[in-house]
Design a protein around this motif. Structure first.
Motif, PDB file in Angstrom:
ATOM      1  N   ASN A 324      85.484   0.423 -14.434  1.00 25.54           N
ATOM      2  CA  ASN A 324      85.919   1.765 -14.066  1.00 25.54           C
ATOM      3  C   ASN A 324      86.836   1.753 -12.848  1.00 25.54           C
ATOM      4  N   ASP A 325      87.872   2.561 -12.900  1.00 28.68           N
ATOM      5  CA  ASP A 325      88.783   2.753 -11.784  1.00 28.68           C
ATOM      6  C   ASP A 325      88.114   3.613 -10.711  1.00 28.68           C
ATOM      7  N   ALA A 326      88.300   3.263  -9.450  1.00 28.77           N
ATOM      8  CA  ALA A 326      87.622   3.955  -8.349  1.00 28.77           C
ATOM      9  C   ALA A 326      88.017   5.428  -8.284  1.00 28.77           C
ATOM     10  N   LYS A 327      89.292   5.728  -8.418  1.00 33.19           N
ATOM     11  CA  LYS A 327      89.765   7.101  -8.277  1.00 33.19           C
ATOM     12  C   LYS A 327      89.241   7.993  -9.402  1.00 33.19           C
ATOM     13  N   ILE A 328      89.308   7.508 -10.634  1.00 32.94           N
ATOM     14  CA  ILE A 328      88.834   8.324 -11.763  1.00 32.94           C
ATOM     15  C   ILE A 328      87.310   8.431 -11.737  1.00 32.94           C
ATOM     16  N   ALA A 329      86.636   7.374 -11.306  1.00 31.16           N
ATOM     17  CA  ALA A 329      85.176   7.444 -11.169  1.00 31.16           C
ATOM     18  C   ALA A 329      84.785   8.483 -10.127  1.00 31.16           C
ATOM     19  N   ASP A 330      85.552   8.573  -9.026  1.00 28.28           N
ATOM     20  CA  ASP A 330      85.285   9.597  -8.012  1.00 28.28           C
ATOM     21  C   ASP A 330      85.455  10.997  -8.598  1.00 28.28           C
ATOM     22  N   LEU A 331      86.472  11.172  -9.434  1.00 28.43           N
ATOM     23  CA  LEU A 331      86.686  12.460 -10.084  1.00 28.43           C
ATOM     24  C   LEU A 331      85.494  12.824 -10.959  1.00 28.43           C
ATOM     25  N   VAL A 332      85.061  11.895 -11.813  1.00 32.69           N
ATOM     26  CA  VAL A 332      83.926  12.162 -12.691  1.00 32.69           C
ATOM     27  C   VAL A 332      82.671  12.436 -11.882  1.00 32.69           C
ATOM     28  N   ARG A 333      82.475  11.675 -10.828  1.00 34.30           N
ATOM     29  CA  ARG A 333      81.276  11.840  -9.995  1.00 34.30           C
ATOM     30  C   ARG A 333      81.239  13.232  -9.374  1.00 34.30           C
ATOM     31  N   SER A 334      82.370  13.683  -8.857  1.00 33.52           N
ATOM     32  CA  SER A 334      82.411  14.998  -8.213  1.00 33.52           C
ATOM     33  C   SER A 334      82.149  16.107  -9.227  1.00 33.52           C
ATOM     34  N   VAL A 335      82.711  15.978 -10.418  1.00 36.76           N
ATOM     35  CA  VAL A 335      82.502  16.978 -11.455  1.00 36.76           C
ATOM     36  C   VAL A 335      81.056  16.939 -11.958  1.00 36.76           C
ATOM     37  N   ALA A 336      80.531  15.745 -12.164  1.00 35.78           N
ATOM     38  CA  ALA A 336      79.148  15.617 -12.642  1.00 35.78           C
ATOM     39  C   ALA A 336      78.168  16.244 -11.666  1.00 35.78           C
ATOM     40  N   LEU A 337      78.446  16.097 -10.381  1.00 34.40           N
ATOM     41  CA  LEU A 337      77.572  16.689  -9.368  1.00 34.40           C
ATOM     42  C   LEU A 337      77.566  18.213  -9.480  1.00 34.40           C
ATOM     43  N   GLU A 338      78.711  18.793  -9.820  1.00 33.34           N
ATOM     44  CA  GLU A 338      78.781  20.241 -10.020  1.00 33.34           C
ATOM     45  C   GLU A 338      77.988  20.669 -11.250  1.00 33.34           C
ATOM     46  N   VAL A 339      77.977  19.810 -12.259  1.00 38.10           N
ATOM     47  CA  VAL A 339      77.317  20.178 -13.521  1.00 38.10           C
ATOM     48  C   VAL A 339      75.806  20.008 -13.418  1.00 38.10           C
ATOM     49  N   VAL A 340      75.339  18.884 -12.867  1.00 37.34           N
ATOM     50  CA  VAL A 340      73.887  18.651 -12.783  1.00 37.34           C
ATOM     51  C   VAL A 340      73.279  19.368 -11.581  1.00 37.34           C
ATOM     52  N   GLU A 341      74.115  19.715 -10.589  1.00 39.76           N
ATOM     53  CA  GLU A 341      73.740  20.565  -9.459  1.00 39.76           C
ATOM     54  C   GLU A 341      72.668  19.966  -8.565  1.00 39.76           C
ATOM     55  N   THR A 342      72.549  18.658  -8.551  1.00 37.09           N
ATOM     56  CA  THR A 342      71.632  18.000  -7.626  1.00 37.09           C
ATOM     57  C   THR A 342      72.088  16.565  -7.405  1.00 37.09           C
ATOM     58  N   ILE A 403      81.540  18.704 -18.524  1.00 40.22           N
ATOM     59  CA  ILE A 403      82.073  17.665 -17.639  1.00 40.22           C
ATOM     60  C   ILE A 403      83.510  17.335 -18.020  1.00 40.22           C
ATOM     61  N   PHE A 404      83.765  17.149 -19.304  1.00 48.43           N
ATOM     62  CA  PHE A 404      85.128  16.834 -19.734  1.00 48.43           C
ATOM     63  C   PHE A 404      86.098  17.953 -19.360  1.00 48.43           C
ATOM     64  N   VAL A 405      85.716  19.199 -19.631  1.00 44.79           N
ATOM     65  CA  VAL A 405      86.615  20.324 -19.354  1.00 44.79           C
ATOM     66  C   VAL A 405      86.899  20.422 -17.861  1.00 44.79           C
ATOM     67  N   ARG A 406      85.879  20.291 -17.052  1.00 46.39           N
ATOM     68  CA  ARG A 406      86.091  20.378 -15.604  1.00 46.39           C
ATOM     69  C   ARG A 406      86.945  19.219 -15.101  1.00 46.39           C
ATOM     70  N   CYS A 407      86.776  18.042 -15.692  1.00 42.78           N
ATOM     71  CA  CYS A 407      87.624  16.910 -15.302  1.00 42.78           C
ATOM     72  C   CYS A 407      89.091  17.201 -15.635  1.00 42.78           C
ATOM     73  N   VAL A 408      89.317  17.800 -16.804  1.00 44.04           N
ATOM     74  CA  VAL A 408      90.686  18.179 -17.162  1.00 44.04           C
ATOM     75  C   VAL A 408      91.244  19.159 -16.147  1.00 44.04           C
ATOM     76  N   GLU A 409      90.464  20.172 -15.782  1.00 41.41           N
ATOM     77  CA  GLU A 409      90.937  21.175 -14.836  1.00 41.41           C
ATOM     78  C   GLU A 409      91.281  20.571 -13.480  1.00 41.41           C
TER      79      GLU A 409
END
Length: 413
Positions: A324-342, A403-409
């Motif tokens: 995994n690329d660091a920058k894209i992994a950071d993007l997914v991580r930030s979005v996932a945190l918004e979705v799982v909310e913890t 998660i996918f939609v928010r990553c696109v946004e």
């Protein structure tokens, strides 16, 4: 870091969640439809037809004309499909990949949506991956004003083997327009529902396999001096192969050498003239590519020479490690945190020695592959992948699409 991604268009994320939740019944319906009609690699005709039908219902045209904002292409690597959604504003190109194939397993679940194809089953969640990708395509097609650039959703055949990612790449799925980053997910019963496993660097291992035949000289079990015992030779090889990980690979680098098959002999008093074994090799560090193969042949050759035996070795490098690329992994991580909310819902140490041909996409463009927790023991939905009773909590479908939609946004904001 994620802050470097464009945010030129404000999107109400609460509206995304409401829209995805409204889509949840459809996601479940699509997943169950696919679950009842599983197909093996490169034979996913029914699946591809279903995907194409849905895309057409939503206004996608089957064309290569890049001026058409909603378009799709079929027949890539036999049964693969790519759906392209272009915004009215220029911007980056993001790829989203989902695999479609099933496994040669007889389903044992007693559910209304159980497999209708004898001996074939969606036992790894690919039906869910396809449903999530369809949900993402549906949402984006109806909200093209909320992002800039282009999203290419790749419906890939044959992940379970022999591998559909590489032929799709060779047939240009990442071109016209050129994909700048890519992401994908795997529903994961090794994690509970409500969690996301995402990490920078190696997530899944390289997959390599070998088959070896040892040729000795058979004879009577009471007269071993007249023979070259292929079983004795092979037993020494099996033991010696374990020293590759124990003594040749840096202990900081994880690796596995497993002999999973061993066949020899026909009677208790006959020394076998041939023995056959096969196994698998797994590792995370790309620098080990070719090294383990070399050591395996050196060990087999050396032991055979010392005993006067011969050998034939076939070695195949199937999939490289998933990095995994660091920058894209950071993007997914930030979005996932918004979705799982913890914060507890983000699992960074989620590596597995399992393999995935998503690795080939990640070799071409930076990206992130992540695990979406889907196990729910309270509903008896926690059987492991490739088990005849594998199933997952379908609540994860909406989470994946969100998660996918928010990553696109965020990526194409």
């Amino acid at each position: 870091m994620v802050s470097t991604f464009p945010h030129t268009h404000s999107v109400d994320v609460s509206q995304i969640r409401l829209a995805i939740r409204a889509l949840q019944p459809q996601l479940v319906e699509w997943r169950r439809h696919l679950h009842q009609r599983p197909e093996l690699g490169f034979k996913e005709q029914l699946t591809a037809n279903f995907v194409a039908q849905k895309l057409q219902e939503w206004g996608f045209e089957q064309t290569l004309d890049t001026s058409v904002p909603l378009r799709y292409q079929r027949g890539i690597a036999k049964t693969g499909i790519v759906a392209t959604i272009s915004s009215n504003r220029p911007g980056p190109v993001l790829g989203i990949r989902a695999d479609m194939d099933a496994l040669p397993i007889q389903e044992e679940n007693e559910v209304p949506y159980r497999s209708q194809h004898d001996g074939i089953m969606h036992a790894c969640g690919h039906d869910g991956h396809t449903a999530i990708a369809l949900g993402t395509a549906y949402y984006l097609a109806h909200h093209r004003e909320d992002f800039a650039g282009t999203v290419k959703i790749i419906f890939q055949p044959a992940e379970e083997g022999p591998g559909g990612a590489k032929p799709m790449i060779e047939e240009g799925v990442l071109k016209n327009p050129d994909v700048e980053a890519i992401m994908g997910l795997h529903l994961w019963n090794n994690l509970p529902l409500g969690t996301v496993g995402v990490r920078t660097g190696a997530l899944m291992a390289a997959v390599e396999v070998f088959q070896c035949t040892i040729f000795g000289k058979g004879g009577h079990g009471a007269m071993p001096h007249q023979t070259v015992d292929s079983i004795v030779v092979s037993a020494q090889i099996v033991n010696a192969l374990q020293t590759i990980v124990a003594r040749n690979v840096d202990p900081i680098d994880s690796a596995v050498v497993t002999v999973g098959e061993f066949h020899a002999g026909t009677a208790h008093n006959v020394i076998a003239d041939t023995a056959r074994m096969s196994g698998t090799v797994r590792y995370f560090n790309p620098k080990l590519e070719g090294y383990v193969e070399k050591r395996i042949e050196q060990i087999i050759g050396g032991i055979c020479q010392s005993h006067g035996a011969r050998y034939e070795l076939e070695y195949l490098q199937l999939y490289p490690p998933v990095i995994n690329d660091a920058k894209i992994a950071d993007l997914v991580r930030s979005v996932a945190l918004e979705v799982v909310e913890t914060p507890a819902g983000i699992v960074p140490e989620c590596q597995t020695m399992g393999g995935e041909d998503m690795a080939f996409f990640l070799q071409q463009v930076p990206g992130c592959y992540f695990f979406l927790g889907s196990a729910n023991p309270s509903k008896d939905l926690a059987y492991p992948h490739h088990h005849p009773r594998f199933d997952f909590d379908e609540t994860a479908l909406g989470m994946g699409a969100e998660i996918f939609v928010r990553c696109v946004e965020k990526f194409c904001g």
